[in-house]
Scaffold this active site. Structure first.
Site, short mmCIF file in Angstrom:
data_model
loop_
_atom_site.label_atom_id
_atom_site.label_comp_id
_atom_site.label_asym_id
_atom_site.label_seq_id
_atom_site.Cartn_x
_atom_site.Cartn_y
_atom_site.Cartn_z
N ARG A 28 -6.28 7.10 0.54
CA ARG A 28 -6.55 7.33 1.96
C ARG A 28 -8.04 7.46 2.24
O ARG A 28 -8.44 7.65 3.39
CB ARG A 28 -5.80 8.57 2.44
CG ARG A 28 -4.30 8.32 2.60
CD ARG A 28 -3.57 9.54 3.09
NE ARG A 28 -2.17 9.20 3.37
CZ ARG A 28 -1.22 10.09 3.61
NH1 ARG A 28 -1.51 11.39 3.60
NH2 ARG A 28 0.02 9.70 3.85
N GLU A 40 0.25 1.06 -2.94
CA GLU A 40 1.59 0.82 -2.40
C GLU A 40 2.55 0.30 -3.46
O GLU A 40 3.73 0.67 -3.47
CB GLU A 40 1.51 -0.17 -1.22
CG GLU A 40 0.82 0.38 0.02
CD GLU A 40 1.54 1.57 0.63
OE1 GLU A 40 2.75 1.75 0.36
OE2 GLU A 40 0.90 2.33 1.36
N GLY A 84 7.05 2.84 -15.43
CA GLY A 84 8.31 2.11 -15.36
C GLY A 84 8.27 0.91 -14.43
O GLY A 84 7.25 0.64 -13.79
N TYR A 123 7.58 -4.78 3.37
CA TYR A 123 7.02 -3.43 3.51
C TYR A 123 5.58 -3.37 3.02
O TYR A 123 4.69 -2.88 3.73
CB TYR A 123 7.87 -2.40 2.73
CG TYR A 123 7.08 -1.14 2.50
CD1 TYR A 123 6.84 -0.25 3.56
CD2 TYR A 123 6.49 -0.87 1.27
CE1 TYR A 123 6.07 0.87 3.37
CE2 TYR A 123 5.71 0.26 1.08
CZ TYR A 123 5.51 1.13 2.14
OH TYR A 123 4.72 2.23 1.96
N ASP A 141 9.91 1.85 4.74
CA ASP A 141 10.34 2.29 3.42
C ASP A 141 11.47 3.29 3.59
O ASP A 141 11.98 3.49 4.71
CB ASP A 141 9.16 2.88 2.63
CG ASP A 141 8.65 4.19 3.22
OD1 ASP A 141 9.09 4.57 4.34
OD2 ASP A 141 7.82 4.85 2.56
N CYS A 195 10.83 15.48 7.66
CA CYS A 195 12.14 14.89 7.93
C CYS A 195 12.83 14.55 6.61
O CYS A 195 13.06 13.38 6.27
CB CYS A 195 11.97 13.65 8.81
SG CYS A 195 13.50 13.03 9.54
N CYS A 202 13.12 20.60 11.07
CA CYS A 202 13.02 20.09 12.44
C CYS A 202 12.11 20.93 13.33
O CYS A 202 11.47 20.39 14.24
CB CYS A 202 14.41 19.98 13.06
SG CYS A 202 15.51 18.84 12.19
#
Length: 361
Positions: A28, A40, A84, A123, A141, A195, A202
């Protein structure tokens, strides 16, 4: 679907929340499309905390796409060891070569261009184009699917093409023209930290008042669960064959599962066969020799996507026969201290660590 006044309100609220709450991550700190692309790919099916040290080592060794393109495959795979899904690393390597060869070393900034690269799907393309190039391209995603499903009250999980298409459309309807990359990251961040699949927080959500699942009081109903594939349990025996201070290793065929990685020879246990008998049979079939088992070194358990593997490792000596490996790409006798030069599957890495810590060579 076109943006609506409601979607613009949601975008503003999410961006303000993201500016205040986003977690620090090394990728970032840059808008370099190559570095965002690497992050990514690494983040696919892997947690952020696991990825960070791998990403940092990768960028230290391959700071540019040109550097990656020039690297040897074994060096690339060694940097990936433990993450992996090695096809991700191979595709990154192949795609880097293509970027250098076909695009003058610049990661494509068009959807068609970036989708033409090996290992890049819709994506990853959306993430790179929006974050690095500030293009209004959505992402979808697992985290975003969950957020979108709950926000719009959609009983969709992306398990079918129709369901996936509907989720993409709704994700696209939220995307603002300004700061699309930050907005896409805010959706992913919300799904990763607030979430959640179970017990979503929430009351901390910046867009709860717009969320249909929250209004219904049943956020965990969304999205509906996917049918999980049956997990298969497998037992494997591996031989740690030693001779004159060296250990035998072999390279898996390049066109098979975990192709090109090095391993200790062995194979799957058959019904009514104990691990020791399995080992003797497999080594006879694979290497053409009979081994004498000295002792059991360790038992390891390792999980793959659809498999749960129990691996029994034994130290052995060749008792009779001439070594004729037939089930591998290459084979070598290697000193314990040199095993780090080779790339092994995760379970074998634990054996290597044990040998290096306890071996005498």
């Amino acid at each position: 679907m076109k943006p609506t006044p409601k979607s613009k309100t949601i975008a503003r609220a999410l961006l303000a929340w993201f500016d205040a709450e986003r977690r620090p991550m090394p990728w970032r700190e840059t808008r370099d499309p190559y570095r965002i692309w690497v992050s990514e790919i690494m983040l696919q099916q892997t947690q952020v905390k696991t990825v960070i040290p791998y990403y940092q080592r990768w960028i230290a060794s391959f700071p540019t796409v040109e550097k990656l393109a020039r690297a040897r495959e074994n060096t690339v795979l060694k940097h990936w060891e433990g993450l992996g899904y090695y096809s991700r690393a191979r595709n990154l390597h192949r795609a880097a070569k293509e970027v250098v060869r076909e695009h003058d070393g610049r990661v494509p900034d068009t959807l068609d261009g970036i989708l033409s690269l090996p290992g890049i799907g819709r994506y990853t393309a959306g993430a790179v184009l929006s974050i690095a190039y500030n293009q209004p391209v959505p992402v979808l995603d697992g985290n975003v699917k969950r957020v979108v499903s709950r926000l719009f009250g959609l009983m969709e999980n992306g398990a079918t093409r129709k369901s996936e298409t509907r989720l993409w459309e709704h994700a696209g309807s939220l995307l603002p023209a300004t700061r699309p990359g930050d907005f896409n990251q805010s959706l992913m961040e919300l799904g990763a930290t607030v979430c959640l699949p179970q017990n979503p927080m929430c009351l901390l959500c910046p867009i709860a008042k717009h969320c249909e699942a929250f209004k219904q009081g049943e956020p965990e109903r969304y999205p509906p669960p996917k049918q999980q594939p049956e997990t298969k349990k497998i037992e494997v025996s591996a031989a740690i064959i030693q001779k004159e201070g060296k250990v035998f290793i072999q390279q898996r065929p390049r066109d098979g599962l975990m192709g090109g990685l090095w391993e200790f020879p062995g194979g799957k246990r058959e019904k009514k066969e104990n691990p020791e008998d399995c080992l003797i049979r497999e080594i006879q079939e694979e290497l053409g020799v009979t081994v004498a088992i000295r002792e059991k070194l360790m038992t390891l358990k390792h999980a793959y996507t659809r498999f749960r593997v129990t691996l029994h490792a034994f130290t052995c000596d060749i008792e009779s026969g001439r070594l004729r490996p037939t089930h591998c790409e290459r084979w070598r006798w290697v000193r314990h201290r040199d095993l780090d030069k080779y790339t092994f599957p995760a379970a074998n890495v634990k054996i290597v660590k044990h040998l290096k810590e306890n071996g005498s060579s």
